[in-house]
Design a protein around this motif. Structure first.
Motif, PDB file in Angstrom:
ATOM      1  N   GLY A  10      21.906  46.242 -47.404  1.00 28.33           N
ATOM      2  CA  GLY A  10      23.447  46.029 -47.966  1.00 28.33           C
ATOM      3  C   GLY A  10      23.849  44.648 -47.724  1.00 28.33           C
ATOM      4  N   PRO A  11      24.676  43.884 -48.433  1.00 25.57           N
ATOM      5  CA  PRO A  11      25.332  42.086 -48.311  1.00 25.57           C
ATOM      6  C   PRO A  11      25.519  42.106 -47.216  1.00 25.57           C
ATOM      7  N   PRO A  12      25.912  40.722 -46.584  1.00 25.00           N
ATOM      8  CA  PRO A  12      26.599  41.003 -45.562  1.00 25.00           C
ATOM      9  C   PRO A  12      27.813  41.345 -46.233  1.00 25.00           C
ATOM     10  N   ASP A  13      28.727  41.049 -44.085  1.00 30.23           N
ATOM     11  CA  ASP A  13      29.923  41.455 -44.169  1.00 30.23           C
ATOM     12  C   ASP A  13      31.033  40.453 -44.747  1.00 30.23           C
ATOM     13  N   VAL A  14      30.684  39.284 -44.199  1.00 31.15           N
ATOM     14  CA  VAL A  14      30.853  38.250 -43.843  1.00 31.15           C
ATOM     15  C   VAL A  14      29.648  36.663 -43.542  1.00 31.15           C
ATOM     16  N   VAL A  15      30.303  36.192 -44.860  1.00 30.61           N
ATOM     17  CA  VAL A  15      29.462  34.785 -44.941  1.00 30.61           C
ATOM     18  C   VAL A  15      30.516  33.441 -44.589  1.00 30.61           C
ATOM     19  N   THR A  16      30.404  32.548 -44.057  1.00 29.75           N
ATOM     20  CA  THR A  16      31.092  32.243 -43.517  1.00 29.75           C
ATOM     21  C   THR A  16      30.472  30.114 -44.480  1.00 29.75           C
ATOM     22  N   VAL A  17      30.905  29.872 -44.513  1.00 32.00           N
ATOM     23  CA  VAL A  17      30.998  28.496 -45.046  1.00 32.00           C
ATOM     24  C   VAL A  17      30.975  27.053 -44.607  1.00 32.00           C
ATOM     25  N   GLY A  18      30.822  26.262 -44.168  1.00 32.03           N
ATOM     26  CA  GLY A  18      31.158  25.032 -43.314  1.00 32.03           C
ATOM     27  C   GLY A  18      30.175  24.486 -42.334  1.00 32.03           C
ATOM     28  N   ALA A  30      23.601  36.308 -54.433  1.00 30.82           N
ATOM     29  CA  ALA A  30      23.819  37.654 -54.287  1.00 30.82           C
ATOM     30  C   ALA A  30      24.513  37.573 -52.887  1.00 30.82           C
ATOM     31  N   ALA A  31      24.614  37.044 -51.974  1.00 31.63           N
ATOM     32  CA  ALA A  31      25.431  36.781 -50.786  1.00 31.63           C
ATOM     33  C   ALA A  31      26.391  36.640 -51.184  1.00 31.63           C
ATOM     34  N   VAL A  32      26.710  35.622 -51.298  1.00 32.99           N
ATOM     35  CA  VAL A  32      29.027  35.088 -52.008  1.00 32.99           C
ATOM     36  C   VAL A  32      29.328  35.802 -52.853  1.00 32.99           C
ATOM     37  N   ARG A  33      28.708  36.829 -53.836  1.00 37.27           N
ATOM     38  CA  ARG A  33      29.291  37.652 -54.777  1.00 37.27           C
ATOM     39  C   ARG A  33      29.173  38.992 -53.643  1.00 37.27           C
ATOM     40  N   GLY A  34      28.418  39.533 -52.522  1.00 36.95           N
ATOM     41  CA  GLY A  34      28.632  40.667 -52.236  1.00 36.95           C
ATOM     42  C   GLY A  34      29.083  40.833 -51.250  1.00 36.95           C
ATOM     43  N   ALA A  35      29.309  39.529 -50.286  1.00 36.39           N
ATOM     44  CA  ALA A  35      29.759  39.862 -49.709  1.00 36.39           C
ATOM     45  C   ALA A  35      30.986  40.251 -48.769  1.00 36.39           C
TER      46      ALA A  35
END
Length: 366
Positions: free
Chosen positions: A24-32, A152-157
């Motif tokens: 599965g994809p990440p629960d949370v993607v952090t950007v920074g 995929a991560a940005v859309r799927g999180a």
């Protein structure tokens, strides 16, 4: 641009997943930003008098991802480092904490950021950023979002955690907004993360924060940060103004006065927790990671806020930021059994009264 529905995302089926789980994809993607914290091992003296430093993983996006992973979430960081040994350290440290470092790119011609601080507890922690002339995390170009793993991560999180400091400089600013467009109405959680020294023209910030808020479902910040975002440092007024911008859940960290959460239907204030403060710089990021875990678990908002407040207090009682993030058991040792956030093993409390005992200051991390 934001999903309709209740004040928070639906619970994860069966509870939060263990960090490092492959499916599965990440629960949370952090950007920074990510980087290296070099924190003094002597307290109460300026940098010129410090004799030794300890090296830790740092940067607010990395810290929040680690905090979430400690509580059982699958997390990933979208950021960048320089082609140097500190960049290798950042990737290795993230992976060691159970965070997916696969979205951390390398930017030629830059150096991985380093941060020093000074320790004057309980409430004075001057911070010194070494990010000139440009930091790698300021060089994230929109084309990065076309890479399959990133897309995929940005859309799927389940949630995208963005930071206000990432809006300070191009091209990262445009990349953040492009990522928000690609979320297609999914959960966006906005850490207001105000760092005026990162901005060539701080007067630009309110308009850019307003634009980012138009995508956000959750917004979280301290009193100074909400003033930048909505023009008021009064917690109740600022929370109302954030809801007026369309945010479903507004969280205002009030430092010694605790923390406030408000939705269209409820408002709750978590009281402060007295701790012996060592270093307040990681408290806000610990709060953020616990907030992510509680919201994704579908916990009642008062429990989410109590757990987040406890996580911040625990980290304020420790020297490091990422390395100090608490487990669920440590949070429950403060809040009481069954009132922690997320899932995962752990032991021991980390916060208690002492010579610098006071409500933790809620200072945000590096």
């Amino acid at each position: 641009m934001r999903p309709d529905g209740p004040a928070g995302p639906a619970p994860l089926p069966g509870g939060t997943r263990a960090a490092g789980q492959d499916a599965g994809p990440p629960d949370v993607v952090t950007v920074g930003r990510v980087g290296v914290d070099l924190y003094p091992e002597q307290s109460g003296v300026g940098l010129a008098e410090v004799r030794s430093f300890a090296k830790y993983l740092g940067g607010t996006a990395g810290n929040v991802a680690v905090a979430g992973a400690r509580l059982g979430l699958r997390t990933a960081v979208l950021s960048a480092v320089g082609p140097d040994p500190f960049g290798d350290f950042v990737r290795t440290a993230l992976t060691g904490f159970g965070v997916d470092a696969g979205l951390v790119t390398t930017v030629p011609g830059t150096q991985t950021p380093v941060v020093f601080c000074e320790l004057f507890p309980p409430d004075d922690f001057p911070i010194h950023f070494y990010r000139r002339p440009v930091a790698p995390d300021e060089c994230l170009a929109p084309g990065l979002l076309d890479e399959p793993a990133v897309a995929a991560a940005v859309r799927g999180a389940r949630a995208l955690w963005i930071t206000g400091s990432a809006l300070a400089v191009e091209p990262t600013r445009s990349t953040v907004f492009a990522a928000l467009e690609r979320r297609a109405g999914a959960e966006v959680w906005f850490d207001l993360d105000w760092r005026p020294g990162f901005w060539a023209d701080p007067a630009q910030a309110p308009a850019l924060y307003a634009r980012a808020l138009s995508y956000a479902t959750v917004a979280v910040g301290n009193r100074a940060e909400v003033e930048v975002a909505v023009g008021s440092a009064d917690p109740e007024k600022a929370a109302a103004l954030l809801l007026g911008r369309g945010v479903r859940t507004a969280v205002v960290k009030q430092g010694p006065a605790g923390a406030l959460v408000r939705t269209a239907k409820e408002q709750y204030v978590a009281p402060p927790l007295p701790v012996e403060v060592v270093n307040g710089l990681g408290a806000g990021d610990a709060f953020g990671g616990a907030l992510c875990a509680g919201l994704l678990a579908g916990d009642p908002l008062p429990e989410v806020l109590r757990a987040a407040n406890a996580a911040g207090a625990i980290v304020a009682s420790r020297l490091a930021c990422a390395d100090a993030m608490p487990t669920r058991a440590e949070i429950e040792a403060v809040t009481g059994p069954g009132r922690g956030s997320g899932a995962g093993p752990g032991s021991g409390a980390g916060a208690g009264p002492g010579g610098n005992s006071q409500p933790h200051p809620g200072v945000d991390g590096t």
